[in-house]
Design a protein around this motif. Structure first.
Motif, mmCIF file in Angstrom:
data_model
loop_
_atom_site.group_PDB
_atom_site.id
_atom_site.type_symbol
_atom_site.label_atom_id
_atom_site.label_comp_id
_atom_site.label_asym_id
_atom_site.label_seq_id
_atom_site.Cartn_x
_atom_site.Cartn_y
_atom_site.Cartn_z
ATOM 1 N N LYS A 221 0.638 -1.161 -0.243
ATOM 2 C CA LYS A 221 -0.001 0.208 0.035
ATOM 3 C C LYS A 221 1.297 1.100 -0.063
ATOM 4 C CE LYS A 221 -4.116 -1.783 2.138
ATOM 5 N NZ LYS A 221 -5.327 -1.479 3.291
ATOM 6 N N VAL A 222 0.129 2.380 -0.308
ATOM 7 C CA VAL A 222 1.310 3.571 -1.163
ATOM 8 C C VAL A 222 0.135 4.231 -0.383
ATOM 9 C CG1 VAL A 222 2.073 5.258 -2.032
ATOM 10 C CG2 VAL A 222 2.782 3.325 -2.437
ATOM 11 N N ASN A 223 0.288 5.470 1.015
ATOM 12 C CA ASN A 223 -0.813 6.026 1.516
ATOM 13 C C ASN A 223 -1.950 5.872 1.311
ATOM 14 O OD1 ASN A 223 1.575 8.656 0.977
ATOM 15 N ND2 ASN A 223 0.716 9.489 -0.300
ATOM 16 N N GLY A 224 -1.687 4.462 1.843
ATOM 17 C CA GLY A 224 -3.261 3.715 2.674
ATOM 18 C C GLY A 224 -4.168 2.975 1.726
ATOM 19 N N GLN A 225 -3.426 3.143 0.259
ATOM 20 C CA GLN A 225 -3.969 3.089 -0.956
ATOM 21 C C GLN A 225 -3.143 1.525 -1.705
ATOM 22 O OE1 GLN A 225 -5.881 5.972 -3.493
ATOM 23 N NE2 GLN A 225 -5.211 7.063 -2.723
ATOM 24 N N THR A 226 -4.665 0.586 -1.715
ATOM 25 C CA THR A 226 -3.665 -0.599 -2.979
ATOM 26 C C THR A 226 -3.162 -0.389 -3.569
ATOM 27 O OG1 THR A 226 -4.668 -2.002 -1.234
ATOM 28 C CG2 THR A 226 -3.857 -3.226 -3.274
ATOM 29 N N VAL A 227 -1.853 -1.234 -4.304
ATOM 30 C CA VAL A 227 -1.128 -0.599 -5.703
ATOM 31 C C VAL A 227 -0.807 -1.834 -6.026
ATOM 32 C CG1 VAL A 227 -0.642 1.761 -4.965
ATOM 33 C CG2 VAL A 227 1.046 -0.546 -4.832
ATOM 34 N N ARG A 228 -1.723 -2.175 -6.951
ATOM 35 C CA ARG A 228 -1.255 -3.701 -7.992
ATOM 36 C C ARG A 228 -0.718 -3.203 -9.613
ATOM 37 N NH1 ARG A 228 -6.216 -3.335 -5.876
ATOM 38 N NH2 ARG A 228 -6.868 -5.294 -4.426
ATOM 39 N N SER A 229 -0.012 -2.294 -9.818
ATOM 40 C CA SER A 229 0.408 -1.799 -11.099
ATOM 41 C C SER A 229 1.013 -0.153 -11.444
ATOM 42 C CB SER A 229 -1.311 -1.401 -11.934
ATOM 43 O OG SER A 229 -1.768 -0.361 -11.547
ATOM 44 N N ALA A 230 1.829 0.039 -11.764
ATOM 45 C CA ALA A 230 2.642 0.970 -11.963
ATOM 46 C C ALA A 230 1.952 2.252 -12.367
ATOM 47 C CB ALA A 230 3.679 1.084 -12.559
ATOM 48 N N ASP A 231 0.497 1.792 -13.633
ATOM 49 C CA ASP A 231 -0.459 3.373 -13.520
ATOM 50 C C ASP A 231 -1.406 3.510 -11.965
ATOM 51 O OD1 ASP A 231 -0.110 3.516 -16.059
ATOM 52 O OD2 ASP A 231 -1.735 2.487 -16.750
ATOM 53 N N GLU A 232 -1.323 2.542 -11.296
ATOM 54 C CA GLU A 232 -1.804 2.922 -10.036
ATOM 55 C C GLU A 232 -1.315 4.123 -9.673
ATOM 56 O OE1 GLU A 232 -5.393 -1.062 -9.344
ATOM 57 O OE2 GLU A 232 -3.546 -0.551 -8.163
ATOM 58 N N LEU A 233 -0.051 2.989 -9.045
ATOM 59 C CA LEU A 233 1.053 4.253 -7.658
ATOM 60 C C LEU A 233 1.549 5.043 -8.766
ATOM 61 C CD1 LEU A 233 2.795 4.064 -5.889
ATOM 62 C CD2 LEU A 233 5.028 3.054 -7.142
ATOM 63 N N LYS A 234 1.047 5.703 -9.599
ATOM 64 C CA LYS A 234 1.702 6.938 -10.589
ATOM 65 C C LYS A 234 -0.029 8.017 -10.204
ATOM 66 C CE LYS A 234 2.413 8.778 -14.869
ATOM 67 N NZ LYS A 234 2.688 9.233 -16.444
ATOM 68 N N LYS A 235 -1.156 7.056 -10.230
ATOM 69 C CA LYS A 235 -1.830 8.404 -9.305
ATOM 70 C C LYS A 235 -2.459 8.323 -8.075
ATOM 71 C CE LYS A 235 -5.347 5.679 -13.425
ATOM 72 N NZ LYS A 235 -6.401 5.399 -13.723
ATOM 73 N N ILE A 236 -1.478 7.580 -7.665
ATOM 74 C CA ILE A 236 -1.548 7.902 -6.294
ATOM 75 C C ILE A 236 -0.731 9.054 -5.975
ATOM 76 C CG2 ILE A 236 -0.894 6.988 -3.700
ATOM 77 C CD1 ILE A 236 -1.748 4.784 -4.597
ATOM 78 N N ILE A 237 0.907 9.108 -6.387
ATOM 79 C CA ILE A 237 1.867 10.372 -6.618
ATOM 80 C C ILE A 237 1.235 11.583 -7.020
ATOM 81 C CG2 ILE A 237 4.380 10.769 -7.139
ATOM 82 C CD1 ILE A 237 4.591 7.506 -7.005
ATOM 83 N N GLU A 238 0.535 11.331 -7.939
ATOM 84 C CA GLU A 238 0.108 12.901 -7.915
ATOM 85 C C GLU A 238 -1.207 13.124 -7.488
ATOM 86 O OE1 GLU A 238 -1.353 12.088 -12.025
ATOM 87 O OE2 GLU A 238 1.235 11.661 -13.465
ATOM 88 N N ALA A 239 -1.869 12.314 -6.555
ATOM 89 C CA ALA A 239 -2.955 13.125 -5.885
ATOM 90 C C ALA A 239 -2.155 13.822 -4.554
ATOM 91 C CB ALA A 239 -3.518 11.854 -5.792
ATOM 92 N N ALA A 240 -0.774 12.504 -4.334
ATOM 93 C CA ALA A 240 -0.146 13.703 -3.221
ATOM 94 C C ALA A 240 0.159 14.945 -3.729
ATOM 95 C CB ALA A 240 0.835 12.619 -2.483
ATOM 96 N N LYS A 241 0.211 15.469 -2.387
ATOM 97 C CA LYS A 241 0.771 17.460 -2.475
ATOM 98 C C LYS A 241 2.446 16.863 -2.519
ATOM 99 C CE LYS A 241 -2.255 18.957 1.047
ATOM 100 N NZ LYS A 241 -2.588 19.406 2.768
ATOM 101 N N GLU A 242 2.622 17.824 -3.628
ATOM 102 C CA GLU A 242 3.943 18.701 -3.713
ATOM 103 C C GLU A 242 5.171 18.233 -2.583
ATOM 104 O OE1 GLU A 242 6.151 18.371 -6.649
ATOM 105 O OE2 GLU A 242 4.374 17.973 -6.723
ATOM 106 N N GLY A 243 5.531 17.013 -2.899
ATOM 107 C CA GLY A 243 6.271 17.320 -1.635
ATOM 108 C C GLY A 243 6.443 16.452 -0.731
#
Length: 510
Positions: free
Chosen positions: A463-485
């Motif tokens: 999990k990243v930031n409490g969200q399950t990640v199963r693919s590169a696309d899912e991880l990318k979306k989580i990171i993009e949704a996080a606050k910068e920095g």
């Protein structure tokens, strides 16, 4: 075919390819030639048949030079090994073109070459998909015409490259070219004389003669039945023309079967009628999309007499055993109610003999069209005949499908490589976990945010930031949704235990 027989198609291990290229370009090559055996009792009749044919067809044949980026196949460890090789042998490759400088993360551009066929006056060229790679890959192309004119990458556009058919269409920014004439491959007869024309081993404008040895051969991956010929074909011939004695295109040279790496008597070409249908579809629709229904077909090891008896079927019955039904999008079979254990016997009224039969029928259907399947299902100890209708979906990339059935395979489209912006920021290479619930760490760059966070090779990010990640696309979306920095809370499985760590990413560059 013996187990030693291999299909000469593409490069094998990336680092081995690197060293091979280094040795070829850094050392001296010994070229040997052998004289051809003179033909005996050649009558005047037909003496110049192949000379006339060559004059007609050669202006339509081109050589295609390719530099393909294989960075997504090379780990940080392999890059370090290559840098060590350069340090040990500094005089051999001081500045090899296409390779990054020592310690840099740039692309590794591996050179190769093949052939192509001009099919229109305004610059459309037909070749093999494996010659130029997938559409969207990082490649540099160069085309050399029969008059030695060179066309650079800036004047070349990849229109389509399709793995299942192994056909590709490119366009060069030139007019008044000499297109080849289309022939009818359905009219080919066993024993008919033909010529293969291309650039084998980078020997431009080479023509060899032979006969049609067989039709409808199922050789190599893909959905196209092949023409078998004994006209000499070698590496570099791929994408070249197989022509009849009228100089008409009857096939696109594709591969050889060999256990030596070179020609051993037989080559194989894609029928011209299939190639023409590919070209016309791409020119009309802008792409060539294969159909897909979302099932895994059982191989012969499972679809055997014992299994058919267990399913209350005739042990000799022909058909396709559904081993699994895809749950990831797209999933037409799931939507239509197909189940594991169903035995497909007809598709659109055509008897289905085996897996290849069904693959060809489905792949050639238009996306969005309907497909009626007849199948048998075991219910309450009785085999019942049933029907269902599916809506054909677009076939996903081949590496994605391979990864779903082979967890150890890493699809390029699902891997965060260091050459990408996100992979570079994280400093690690990820692949889908074997259980499908997370991302396995395949490589960590020294000094990267991932290493600072204590992440190691073999860890599984759950999990990243409490969200399950199963693919590169899912991880990318989580990171993009996080606050910068903002730091990323990463839950991972490390050496069999669940643990929590934090990755602090640098700000993305503009």
């Amino acid at each position: 075919m013996s187990s030693r027989t291999k299909l000469w198609n593409r490069a094998t291990q990336p680092i081995a390819a690197l060293l091979f290229v280094v040795l070829i370009f850094g050392g001296a090559a010994l070229l040997t030639t052998t004289s051809a055996r003179a033909q005996a009792n050649l009558s005047d009749t037909g003496r110049y048949t192949f000379s006339d044919l060559a004059e007609k067809v050669l202006p339509s044949i081109v050589t295609v030079y390719v530099k393909r980026d294989i960075s997504d196949q090379i780990s940080a460890r392999e890059r370090e090994q290559f840098d060590q090789f350069r340090r040990l042998f500094p005089g051999l490759i001081p500045d090899f073109p296409g390779f990054p400088n020592e310690g840099e993360d740039g692309p590794f551009m591996i050179p190769s070459s093949g052939s192509g066929i001009i099919i229109s006056e305004d610059g459309y060229i037909l070749t093999n998909a494996h010659v130029i790679g997938r559409k969207g890959d990082n490649v540099e192309l160069r085309v050399v015409l029969s008059n030695d004119e060179e066309i650079g990458n800036e004047d070349i556009q990849v229109i389509e490259s399709h793995e299942l058919t192994d056909l590709a269409l490119i366009k060069v920014d030139r007019d008044n070219l000499v297109p080849i004439e289309w022939g009818d491959s359905d009219k080919l007869r066993i024993g008919e004389r033909v010529a293969a024309i291309g650039s084998p081993l980078d020997l431009r404008a080479t023509i060899t003669q032979g006969i049609i040895c067989a039709n409808h051969r199922e050789v190599g991956p893909g959905i196209v039945d092949m023409i078998q010929t004994d006209a000499v074909i070698n590496p570099g011939s791929s994408g070249g023309a197989l022509v009849n004695l009228d100089g008409e295109l009857v096939g696109v040279n594709r591969l050889i079967t060999t256990n030596t790496g070179g020609w051993q008597g037989y080559g194989f070409a894609i029928p011209s009628n299939d190639a023409r249908q590919f070209v016309e579809t791409v020119q009309k629709e802008g792409e060539y999309a294969s159909g897909f229904i979302g099932i895994t077909m059982a191989g012969a090891a499972k679809n055997n007499e014992q299994m058919r008896r267990a399913l209350e079927l005739d042990p000799e019955m022909k058909g396709v055993l559904v081993e699994a039904v895809r749950h990831e999008e797209p999933h037409p079979a799931l939507d239509a109610g197909l189940q594991t254990g169903d035995f497909i016997i007809e598709a659109d009224g055509q008897p289905v003999q085996d897996n290849m039969d069904l693959l060809k029928i489905v792949a050639r259907k238009k996306v969005g069209s309907r497909l009626e399947l007849k199948f048998r299902r075991l219910e309450n100890g009785t085999s019942r005949e049933m029907k269902t209708t599916l809506t054909i979906a677009r076939r996903p990339a081949e590496d994605v499908l391979m990864a779903e059935t082979n967890p150890s395979f890493v699809p390029r489209s699902e891997t965060l490589e260091k050459s990408s912006d996100l992979g570079s920021r994280l400093g690690m290479v990820l692949e889908p976990a074997e259980d499908g619930d997370g991302l396995r760490v395949r490589d960590v760059r020294p000094g990267s945010p991932a290493q600072v966070a204590g992440i190691k090779n073999g860890d599984i990010i759950r999990k990243v930031n409490g969200q399950t990640v199963r693919s590169a696309d899912e991880l990318k979306k989580i990171i993009e949704a996080a606050k910068e920095g903002a730091p990323l809370a990463v839950m991972l499985e490390q050496e069999g235990r669940m643990t929590l760590t934090v990755i602090q990413l640098d700000k993305a560059s503009d």
